[in-house]
Write an enzyme that holds these catalytic residues in place. Sequence first.
Site, PDB file in Angstrom:
ATOM      1  N   HIS A  78      -2.470   1.460   6.877  1.00 39.99           N
ATOM      2  CA  HIS A  78      -2.850   1.438   5.908  1.00 39.99           C
ATOM      3  C   HIS A  78      -3.345   2.495   5.021  1.00 39.99           C
ATOM      4  O   HIS A  78      -3.306   3.463   5.681  1.00 39.99           O
ATOM      5  CB  HIS A  78      -3.706   0.467   5.254  1.00 39.99           C
ATOM      6  CG  HIS A  78      -4.214  -0.125   4.308  1.00 39.99           C
ATOM      7  ND1 HIS A  78      -3.415  -0.506   3.136  1.00 39.99           N
ATOM      8  CD2 HIS A  78      -5.717   0.353   3.027  1.00 39.99           C
ATOM      9  CE1 HIS A  78      -3.930  -0.747   2.058  1.00 39.99           C
ATOM     10  NE2 HIS A  78      -5.412   0.097   1.667  1.00 39.99           N
ATOM     11  N   HIS A 106      -5.524   1.455  -4.194  1.00 37.68           N
ATOM     12  CA  HIS A 106      -5.054   1.816  -3.167  1.00 37.68           C
ATOM     13  C   HIS A 106      -4.682   0.277  -3.768  1.00 37.68           C
ATOM     14  O   HIS A 106      -4.829  -0.567  -4.971  1.00 37.68           O
ATOM     15  CB  HIS A 106      -5.177   1.585  -2.090  1.00 37.68           C
ATOM     16  CG  HIS A 106      -6.325   0.341  -1.841  1.00 37.68           C
ATOM     17  ND1 HIS A 106      -6.000  -0.371  -0.501  1.00 37.68           N
ATOM     18  CD2 HIS A 106      -6.839   0.191  -2.420  1.00 37.68           C
ATOM     19  CE1 HIS A 106      -7.780  -0.340  -0.501  1.00 37.68           C
ATOM     20  NE2 HIS A 106      -8.392  -0.989  -2.099  1.00 37.68           N
ATOM     21  N   CYS A 109       0.850  -1.597  -0.192  1.00 36.78           N
ATOM     22  CA  CYS A 109      -0.100  -0.070  -0.110  1.00 36.78           C
ATOM     23  C   CYS A 109       0.912   1.168   0.150  1.00 36.78           C
ATOM     24  O   CYS A 109       0.780   2.131  -0.749  1.00 36.78           O
ATOM     25  CB  CYS A 109      -0.496  -0.133   0.925  1.00 36.78           C
ATOM     26  SG  CYS A 109      -0.161  -0.175   2.871  1.00 36.78           S
TER      27      CYS A 109
END
Length: 272
Positions: free
Chosen positions: A231, A247, A183
Site C-alpha cells: 500500500h 490515499h 492506491c
Amino acid sequence: MSKSVSHPAHRGAPRPFRSPNVSIARTIAGSLSGHGKLVGRITLASGIAAGALVAVPAANAAPVSHDTTTSVESTVEPAKVVEAPTLEASATPAAMLTDIKQLERAVEVQERKAEAARKAAEAKRKAAIAAKKAAEAKKKAEAEAKAYAASQEGKIERAISVASEQIGDPYVWGATGPSSFDCSGLTQYAFSAAGIELPRVSRDQAAALPTIPNDQIQRGDLMFWGSPVYHVGIFLRWENGQAIMLHAPKPGASVREEAAWDGWFAGSTHQA
C-alpha cells in the site's frame, strides 16, 4: 512767444503740479515690504508707483516745443501681468496703493495656479513610478512562480493538488483514473500530472524512491506499508504528532484524507 503746455487730467479737482516726489513711492514700497510675500512683487509695485509720479510734468518745468514733445499717454505704457488688471498711472499715493494691491492679488492667483499645476504634475509622475514598480513586481512574481512550478518542490505541490481533486472518487483495484483509482494508481496519476514519473505499482514505487527516516518525512513524500510493499499514500502534514495522509484506501472506500495507519516507512519524492 511761449507755447501753452497741456496738462493731463487728474482724478478729482485740478491741482498744481509738483516736482516728481520719488520719496513717496519709496515710502509706499517700504510699507508694502512689511507685509508683502515676495520681493519681486514689491520691486515691480515700486516701479509702477514711481513711474506714475514721474509721468506727471512739474509745474515749473521749462516750456517744451510741441514738435519734440510726445504726450504722456504715448510714452507711458500700462503695466501688464497675465490675467491681472491694467494699471493706470495714479495721481495720489492711496490710488497707487490700491493698484499695487490689485497687482499683488493677480500675482497670487497666478502662483496658486502654478502650484496646482506643479502638484498635478508631481502626482502624475508618482503614479507613473508606482505603475512601473507594480508592473515590475508582477513580472518578478510571475517569473518566481514559473521557476517554482518548474522546481521539484513546485511539482510536488502540484501532485498534491491533483490528488486532492480526486477526493471522493471510488477505490477500484487496478484503476489508474481519471474517475477511480487504486492506491498506486492515485499516486502515479497525481505525480505524472506534475511531471514526476513513478512506476505503476506500490512495490516498484517504493524501490524507485530513497528511503528516509520517518521523522524526516516532508509534505508530498510517499508512505509505504508492508514487506513486500502492498500500500502507498501521500504524506500531507503532522497533526498533534499524528501523520496525516491522502490515499485510496481499499475496495468499498473512496479517496480521502485520514490519519496514517501504523507501521509505515517513508520514501522521498524530494530526492527523487
